[in-house]
Design an enzyme around this catalytic site. Structure first.
Site, PDB file in Angstrom:
ATOM      1  N   GLU A 144      45.028  40.766  26.591  1.00 14.43           N
ATOM      2  CA  GLU A 144      45.135  41.963  27.434  1.00 14.43           C
ATOM      3  C   GLU A 144      43.920  41.918  28.339  1.00 14.43           C
ATOM      4  O   GLU A 144      42.902  42.556  28.087  1.00 14.43           O
ATOM      5  CB  GLU A 144      45.178  43.232  26.575  1.00 14.43           C
ATOM      6  CG  GLU A 144      45.926  44.379  27.216  1.00 14.43           C
ATOM      7  CD  GLU A 144      45.116  45.142  28.252  1.00 14.43           C
ATOM      8  OE1 GLU A 144      44.563  44.505  29.175  1.00 14.43           O
ATOM      9  OE2 GLU A 144      45.036  46.360  28.127  1.00 14.43           O
ATOM     10  N   GLU A 153      40.060  41.202  36.451  1.00 14.15           N
ATOM     11  CA  GLU A 153      39.096  41.066  35.348  1.00 14.15           C
ATOM     12  C   GLU A 153      38.899  39.610  34.942  1.00 14.15           C
ATOM     13  O   GLU A 153      38.365  39.322  33.877  1.00 14.15           O
ATOM     14  CB  GLU A 153      39.549  41.903  34.145  1.00 14.15           C
ATOM     15  CG  GLU A 153      39.477  43.399  34.392  1.00 14.15           C
ATOM     16  CD  GLU A 153      39.812  44.206  33.155  1.00 14.15           C
ATOM     17  OE1 GLU A 153      40.126  43.600  32.105  1.00 14.15           O
ATOM     18  OE2 GLU A 153      39.775  45.439  33.234  1.00 14.15           O
TER      19      GLU A 153
END
Length: 692
Positions: A144, A153
């Site tokens: 995730e 990210e």
């Protein structure tokens, strides 16, 4: 070791680097994190669980021992799902030490410590082998690593490394793939977040500089709750397009790439903005799908799963383009290892080339003004209020001094006929941006920009003129909470000796308002979870609460409430007024009292905002922009963030007069901060019961 943290200082208008204890930095990180929001995201959790169970079953069907690699484990939730689904062993990687400690505590509490190993490292530092962090490569990769932009990210480099060094070829992956969707639209509302529009001032049209008009804008994504952008505020020029997919079960490349989609324009218009979101398929067949699509794409918007950790993206084209109905168009998306950007061409011009560099701001304006700030400067109603206020106080012999960052007010004052206009601009970039506007409109000598701190300003800097009009919006780039703009008051105090005795101050005053609210969804970011998909994650709740107790729970936090619907449970109450016609007092200002609850609901906290009294009859609100409806519906200023003070526990309110909100606020002149305390009180014949 000490930690230095940036904190807005209203007394200086600066971002001060304050020395905090070594614990502060990570406490703040935890307190302001989205972990609670993710744990409350039932749609996400259920679909991850289904995907993990299916992946484990596929590996077992091949007769293999199931070894899972969980990158970015957080609470360890996905690893516990994997073991429960039948995995033989899990390696759970978490780089943030406090989070890794919480994951260890959670897996132990749930009885999985013998099947889950928490590795407190970045995944690119993990080793495999007899003496390594992992004894063997994994055959299921669970991650995730996504943000609103999907790859922001560092998901692509992490996947690339994992496939090369940490997992077996042909491994299963949960999620299996991600797909990015986009739609080309025309939207005056959204385009105003990227480009300054011509502004009418007293018969004069103030034009943006060519440098701004021709600039590709800020390279960063604009992530918002797109469900709160009404479909009436944009016109689709093309269909929702599938731009590209990434298969996470295979080797992923983080190299810069481009993709294009061709379509015919659905209608004529101005191509300005690309709306974008993504789906993740938890299984190879695409039967388990978690989508970030906004609510207005649903046949039943009520089934939309709210989440704040993943929102939707708005991208601005490098330049506005006119398109005609039926015209063949090619929408191009490019990405590097961390970001996406878009362009539009005619299909016959379409030759997809890898864009080596992201578009970047060349005009400085997109670095000086945030996107909400662009929207604020383009707000015609707001501009009209300031122009009318200035018109009412300016005279042909007025000598004006403006104190705000990157403000157009001094230009307005010049166009309205002031004798002299000075403006304090401490930022070299902001000064350059305003100079561009002045040059474009042949007003080069209309405003004198001074790169001087208010406390250092002298009569000589003002060419011997005393100030007859001191003005500000006020807006300062370092302001986070509503009262941080009280820096204007400190500036007014610093230049007091340079003001004429009868000098006009605009705004004359600011008033702090409060109202207690019930949030439709935002409450989830602060609500404890307890159990999640049958697992006890209370150690996470406890860690967050400890971090909140460190400082954050006693402070308000900034949120753009136009994105987060809420309902007022009390009438708006003015609680503190700051008189700018006077200097900042030496003694604290205290305000305490009660506000009766008039609405029935669940009280999650208190919203705080400022209203500025420009003149006796002109007021600008940075909070509520319309009266609260009978049902409590609130309409918030979309250009500024409001302050939110969350209660530790939720209280039901009846609205029948038996409860009130008590408040105690103190403005500290030495720091420019406001200390606050609120509590919900139940009134009975015998006593008062407090809770917060």
């Amino acid at each position: 070791m000490k930690t230095f943290c940036g904190r807005a200082n209203p007394t200086t208008g600066a971002l001060d680097w304050v020395e905090e204890s070594e614990e502060y930095d990570y406490h703040q990180e935890i307190a302001r994190s989205c972990y609670a929001d993710m744990l409350h995201d039932k749609d996400r959790n259920e679909k991850y669980y289904r995907g993990i169970r299916a992946a484990v079953s596929r590996v077992k069907a091949r007769g293999e021992r199931v070894v899972v690699l969980d990158i970015g484990t957080g609470t360890g939730l996905l690893s516990m799902m994997a073991v429960t689904a039948g995995a033989d062993y899990c390696y759970a990687i978490e780089v943030f030490k406090p989070m890794a400690q919480a994951a260890t505590s959670i897996t132990e509490r749930n009885g999985f410590s013998d099947k889950i190993k928490i590795i407190n490292k970045h995944s690119t530092e993990v080793t495999v082998g007899p003496d390594g962090d992992m004894q063997e490569r994994a055959n299921i990769l669970v991650t995730e690593l996504f943000d609103t932009e999907l790859i922001g990210e560092g998901a692509l480099p992490s996947y690339e490394h994992a496939h090369t060094h940490l997992v077996k070829a042909g491994c299963e992956a949960v999620p299996h793939r991600a797909t990015v969707y986009s739609q080309l639209v025309e939207s005056d509302m959204l385009w105003k977040w990227s480009q300054i529009q011509p502004i009418e001032v007293d018969g004069n049209k103030l034009l943006p500089s060519s440098a701004v008009v021709e600039c590709a804008g800020a390279p960063s994504v604009c992530d918002i709750q797109l469900s709160q952008v009404s479909p009436e505020s944009f016109t689709p020029l093309g269909p929702i397009c599938t731009m590209f997919s990434v298969d996470f079960s295979k080797l992923v490349s983080s190299a810069t790439q481009s993709y294009s989609v061709q379509f015919k324009a659905q209608t004529s218009g101005r191509a300005q903005v690309v709306l974008s979101w993504w789906d993740i398929d938890m299984d190879p067949d695409g039967n388990i799908v978690c989508t970030m699509a906004p609510s207005w794409t649903y046949s039943d918007p009520q089934t939309y799963p709210w989440r704040d950790h993943w929102m939707q993206s708005v991208y601005f084209l490098p330049a506005e383009k006119n398109v005609s109905e039926g015209e063949e168009l090619s929408l191009i998306v490019s990405h590097d290892d961390y970001s996406l950007w878009y362009d539009l061409t005619n299909s016959e011009q379409n030759v997809v080339k890898v864009a080596q560099f992201r578009p970047c701001c060349t005009c400085q304006a997109h670095l000086v003004w945030t996107r909400p700030r662009f929207g604020e400067l383009n707000d015609e109603q707001r501009t009209e209020s300031y122009v009318n206020a200035l018109r009412s106080i300016l005279k042909p012999d007025s000598v004006c001094l403006s104190v705000s960052d990157g403000s157009l007010l001094p230009i307005f004052a010049h166009l309205l006929g002031s004798k002299k206009v000075f403006s304090l601009e401490n930022s070299g970039m902001a000064k350059q941006v305003i100079e561009q506007v002045l040059h474009t409109n042949s007003l080069k000598y209309g405003v004198q920009l001074l790169g001087i701190r208010p406390e250092h300003l002298s009569l000589a800097d003002l060419e011997g003129n005393q100030i007859s009009v001191l003005m500000g919006e006020p807006y300062f780039s370092t302001s986070l909470l509503p009262w941080h703009s009280l820096f204007f008051w400190y500036c007014r105090t610093a230049v007091a000796q340079l003001l004429l005795p009868n000098a006009a101050i605009l705004p004359r005053a600011a008033t702090l308002y409060i109202t207690a609210v019930e949030f439709q969804d935002l409450w989830r970011i602060r609500a404890p979870c307890g159990t999640c998909e049958g697992f006890d994650v209370s150690p996470m709740d406890e860690m967050i609460q400890r971090s909140l107790d460190f400082r954050e729970s006693w402070e308000a936090e900034p949120h753009p409430l136009w994105e987060y619907p809420c309902r007022a449970l009390t009438k708006p109450r003015p609680v503190m007024t700051f008189d700018f016609t006077q200097c900042v007092p030496e003694q604290p200002i205290n305000s305490e009292g009660t506000v009766p609850f008039t609405g029935r609901g669940r009280c999650h906290g208190v919203v705080l905002w400022m209203e500025y009294q420009l003149t006796e009859d002109i007021t600008v609100s940075l909070g509520l922009t319309k009266p609260v409806s009978e049902e409590g519906a609130c309409v918030w200023n979309p250009h500024r963030k409001q302050g939110v003070f969350f209660f530790r526990s939720v209280r039901e309110t009846s609205g029948n007069g038996s409860e009130d909100l008590s408040y105690n606020l103190t403005f500290e002149p030495q720091t420019g901060d406001i200390k606050m305390d609120f509590c919900h009180r139940t009134l009975t014949n015998d006593n008062i019961q407090d809770s917060n």
